[in-house]
Structures are given as C-alpha cells and as structure tokens.
Design a protein around this motif. Sequence first.
Motif, PDB file in Angstrom:
ATOM      1  N   ILE A  10     -45.143   1.013 -23.679  1.00  0.00           N
ATOM      2  CA  ILE A  10     -45.877   1.580 -24.863  1.00  0.00           C
ATOM      3  C   ILE A  10     -46.697   2.839 -24.341  1.00  0.00           C
ATOM      4  O   ILE A  10     -47.593   2.901 -23.205  1.00  0.00           O
ATOM      5  N   THR A  11     -46.793   3.712 -25.082  1.00  0.00           N
ATOM      6  CA  THR A  11     -47.089   5.141 -24.464  1.00  0.00           C
ATOM      7  C   THR A  11     -48.622   5.317 -25.274  1.00  0.00           C
ATOM      8  O   THR A  11     -48.949   4.684 -26.170  1.00  0.00           O
ATOM      9  N   LYS A  12     -49.193   6.338 -24.965  1.00  0.00           N
ATOM     10  CA  LYS A  12     -50.571   6.765 -25.580  1.00  0.00           C
ATOM     11  C   LYS A  12     -50.571   8.020 -26.234  1.00  0.00           C
ATOM     12  O   LYS A  12     -51.693   8.291 -26.774  1.00  0.00           O
ATOM     13  N   MET A  28     -44.396  12.299 -28.780  1.00  0.00           N
ATOM     14  CA  MET A  28     -43.189  11.527 -28.770  1.00  0.00           C
ATOM     15  C   MET A  28     -41.873  12.406 -28.989  1.00  0.00           C
ATOM     16  O   MET A  28     -40.991  12.231 -28.188  1.00  0.00           O
ATOM     17  N   ARG A  29     -42.160  13.271 -29.901  1.00  0.00           N
ATOM     18  CA  ARG A  29     -40.979  14.104 -30.225  1.00  0.00           C
ATOM     19  C   ARG A  29     -40.762  15.196 -29.365  1.00  0.00           C
ATOM     20  O   ARG A  29     -39.418  15.522 -28.910  1.00  0.00           O
ATOM     21  N   ASN A  36     -38.856  13.545 -26.415  1.00  0.00           N
ATOM     22  CA  ASN A  36     -37.495  13.203 -26.586  1.00  0.00           C
ATOM     23  C   ASN A  36     -36.779  14.578 -26.653  1.00  0.00           C
ATOM     24  O   ASN A  36     -35.425  14.531 -26.213  1.00  0.00           O
ATOM     25  N   THR A  37     -37.358  15.593 -27.119  1.00  0.00           N
ATOM     26  CA  THR A  37     -36.600  17.127 -26.932  1.00  0.00           C
ATOM     27  C   THR A  37     -36.444  17.378 -25.491  1.00  0.00           C
ATOM     28  O   THR A  37     -35.320  17.876 -25.048  1.00  0.00           O
ATOM     29  N   ARG A  38     -37.372  17.027 -24.739  1.00  0.00           N
ATOM     30  CA  ARG A  38     -37.326  17.622 -23.274  1.00  0.00           C
ATOM     31  C   ARG A  38     -36.400  16.643 -22.682  1.00  0.00           C
ATOM     32  O   ARG A  38     -35.362  17.083 -21.754  1.00  0.00           O
ATOM     33  N   PHE A  39     -36.141  15.413 -22.740  1.00  0.00           N
ATOM     34  CA  PHE A  39     -35.309  14.559 -22.071  1.00  0.00           C
ATOM     35  C   PHE A  39     -33.804  14.968 -22.673  1.00  0.00           C
ATOM     36  O   PHE A  39     -32.875  14.948 -21.890  1.00  0.00           O
ATOM     37  N   SER A  40     -33.562  15.359 -23.941  1.00  0.00           N
ATOM     38  CA  SER A  40     -32.172  15.657 -24.453  1.00  0.00           C
ATOM     39  C   SER A  40     -31.710  16.987 -23.943  1.00  0.00           C
ATOM     40  O   SER A  40     -30.779  17.437 -23.610  1.00  0.00           O
ATOM     41  N   ILE A  70     -42.315   5.390 -33.382  1.00  0.00           N
ATOM     42  CA  ILE A  70     -43.311   4.257 -32.738  1.00  0.00           C
ATOM     43  C   ILE A  70     -43.464   4.847 -31.221  1.00  0.00           C
ATOM     44  O   ILE A  70     -42.474   5.286 -30.778  1.00  0.00           O
ATOM     45  N   PRO A  71     -44.453   4.486 -30.875  1.00  0.00           N
ATOM     46  CA  PRO A  71     -45.053   5.069 -29.401  1.00  0.00           C
ATOM     47  C   PRO A  71     -44.226   3.990 -28.427  1.00  0.00           C
ATOM     48  O   PRO A  71     -45.170   3.436 -27.694  1.00  0.00           O
TER      49      PRO A  71
END
Length: 439
Positions: free
Chosen positions: A313-315, A321-322, A325-329, A370-371
Amino acid sequence: MSTDAEFADARHIPPIPPQPPRRPDPAVTPGPEGDPQTAVLRRIPAEPPVPAPGAPAAAHPVPPRPTVPPPAAGAQPPPRPDRAPGPPAPAAPAAPTPPPPAGRPAAFRDTAAFHLANSQKLWSDPRERGASSGTGTPPAPGSGPTGPASARPPQPPWPATAAPHRGVVPGVGAPAMLRHPSGRRPGPRLLGAVACLVLGIGLIGGAAAGSWLSDEADAAPATAAATFAKGRDVWHNTPADRLFPRTVNGLGVGPGGADRTWTRIAVAPDSGCGGAYDPKLAAALTRAGCTRLLRATYADATRTSVITVGAQITKTDQPGMRALNTRFSTKSLGTRTDLLPLPYAAKGTPAEDFGRAQRASWTVRILTDIPVVVYAVSGFADGRAVAEPQPAEEAVRPGATTAPAESGLGHDAKGLADRVGTDFRKAAGSPTQTTEASS
C-alpha cells in the motif's frame, strides 16, 4: 271443417224460389234477424238414407230448375232479403226422410257461417258480458276480488323497516357512515389522535424519501478520486480471506489452457516494506512510499510449486502511481533479474525452503486506480535452485521451453497476481479494470 259446398247438390236440394222482402215491425224490438251483427243460417235438409249393401240404388227424380226470365231493360232488381230464405216448399210429396245417422247433428253444421254467428260471445270478455247483461257471471280465476273493500280479506301488512341506530346515516348504494350527533363536535382526544397520525405518516414518508435518496446516492458510480482514497484503507477494512482467498481456482490459466488450483498455506503478518525486495527494486519503489505490506504463500494442487503473493500500500497520489507505472514500463524495470521480490518462507509448510535461489518466475503490477503494488514470485517446493529466473509474461508465451515455462511456474505467478489485484479493486469499489505494465 265442412262447408255448405259439401251439401249443395242438385240431386238432394230442391230449388229455392225467391221471396219478397219483409220489413220488420218498427214497434217490435228487432230480434236476431234484424241485428246487423248477427247472421241467420238456413237449415240444411237431412242426408238421404244409405242403401243397404247389395240393395239396388233407388232412383230419385230430380225436378228441373225453374227458369227465371232475365230482368227487363231499365227494371230494378228485386230487393235483397234481410235474411236467408226459409226452407222451400216441396213441389211433390217426397219419400219420408229417414233419421240422420248416429254421430251427426240434426241441426246446424260446423260451418264458417256458424262460427261467424257465434264469434261475438267467444271473443267478448265474460265480465263485460256479465256487466252488460246484468247477470252475475263469476269472475275469471286470478282476476282478483270485485266486491266491496269491506268484504275483501285483509292483506298482510308489509314488514316494518328497522330504524337506523343513532349516529348512523343510511345511504343508497354505499355503506352506512357514522356521524356525530347534532350539536356535538370532535373532542380534544380525537383531534390529538388525528394530529399524531398525520405526524407519523409525515415521519414515515420522510424516512422513506431519505432512504430512497441514499440508495440513489449509493447506486451512483463513485468518482476516481473516491475510489483511489478508499483503496488506501482496504488493507485494514477488508478481511484477509477476501484479499487472499483460502482457495483460488484458475480456469484455463495453466499451461495449454489447463485449470489450476492454489491453496493458501501461510499468511504473513502485515508489516513494513523493509527486507521484502532486492535492493534495486526497493529503491525503485521508494518514491511511491510504503504504508503497509501484506503477503501470503500458496501451493499448487500437486504441492510441487509454491508462490508468494504480496501487496504494497503506497503513500503517493494517483498521478504518482501513473508516473511509477510509466517508469516501470518504459525502463523495463519489471523484467530485470536484479529487481526481484523476495518470497515468504513460512516454517512448517512446503514453502519453508523457498529462498532467493529458488525463485524461478515473477511479476510486478503497478495499479493506477488504487494505491497498490501487487507482485508474485514462484519456485519449486522441493527447494531446487533455478539458475536463470524468467519473467512470468515471457514464461507463459506459447513455445517457451525454459524450466519455469514447462513447469508452469510462470502461469502460477501471473494467475495469482491477477486474482489478488482483482480482489483489491473489488474491495475498493473500482468500477473498471485498469491495464498496467507488468513484468
């Protein structure tokens, strides 16, 4: 019915000479002959005797008919007699007339003239004839008493109608309604009861309207911000059995479309994120922050593979969060073998030998609605080491021949990560399924 034509035979009836008209005496009351409504019939002579069987028929001479000279030109025809002529005088002595046969009347016959003469009394009302003639003809049955009222039998009186009770107003076609007696008004008790009734109906109606409005508000789709905020609290508002079910059935998610079944064998206490990732993966997730980390370990139906599923569960907020997600992809952080999550090896379970060297396949999901960051890592339950781990998305591709692909460990990691991510979204009330980059 017979008519006069049956007896009009020249052989039996002598000629009838005309008679002069005879005027009735004016001083004498006219009888039936003078009544224009009465027809006087003539007598019909008796029938001739019937000869005995075998006897020769007697010849009866028939006198010739008298010839009447035609009236002279300009002469007036003789006046028509008022009545039928009487019996003709015999021209010659005739044989004695035998008596009529039995069963036949000797007087008038059943002729049309007879019925016309006697039709007056057949069609007249007996009471009218009795009144006109002054005779005491008894009345017809059912005509009712005709005597004076004092002589009539007394009629039974109609049953008396019961009077309505006091305070009841009778109505036509409707039930009786109560009314207050005249001059009396409703008392304070009645007014208070009516006021309480009206107030109660108003309160019930207000409660129903409020419930309806609240149901409408609940039925309305939640906004993305509300869903994201609710997802931050699902870890302590939702039972563990809903986030990590005891048994998970994967229909068609195994190798070749086979079904898979996983059973939960251990649940780790909720904790922080320290010691849950390799150092480089922990550094990549530091920007999002860590509120809580939830983990559980499953085993497949054959107890040959074990899988650890975790949810961080993030802060950060929804834009953070978007961005994660972009950085991981874009940088393929989820496919690097130096960025792997660690398994949860519970003692006394088939996963107690599940360590760093036994990791065979993994996946990391960055949820944007959701976080939550969901991950899964799989390995062999017998503790064998895997030299080259393979990302789950590569191990599930058709034609893959690596050990994780052929053993189904990639399908186990991907299937359980998908199921846990769906359970977290349902707990947060997310209406849609968001597609994230996964490794």
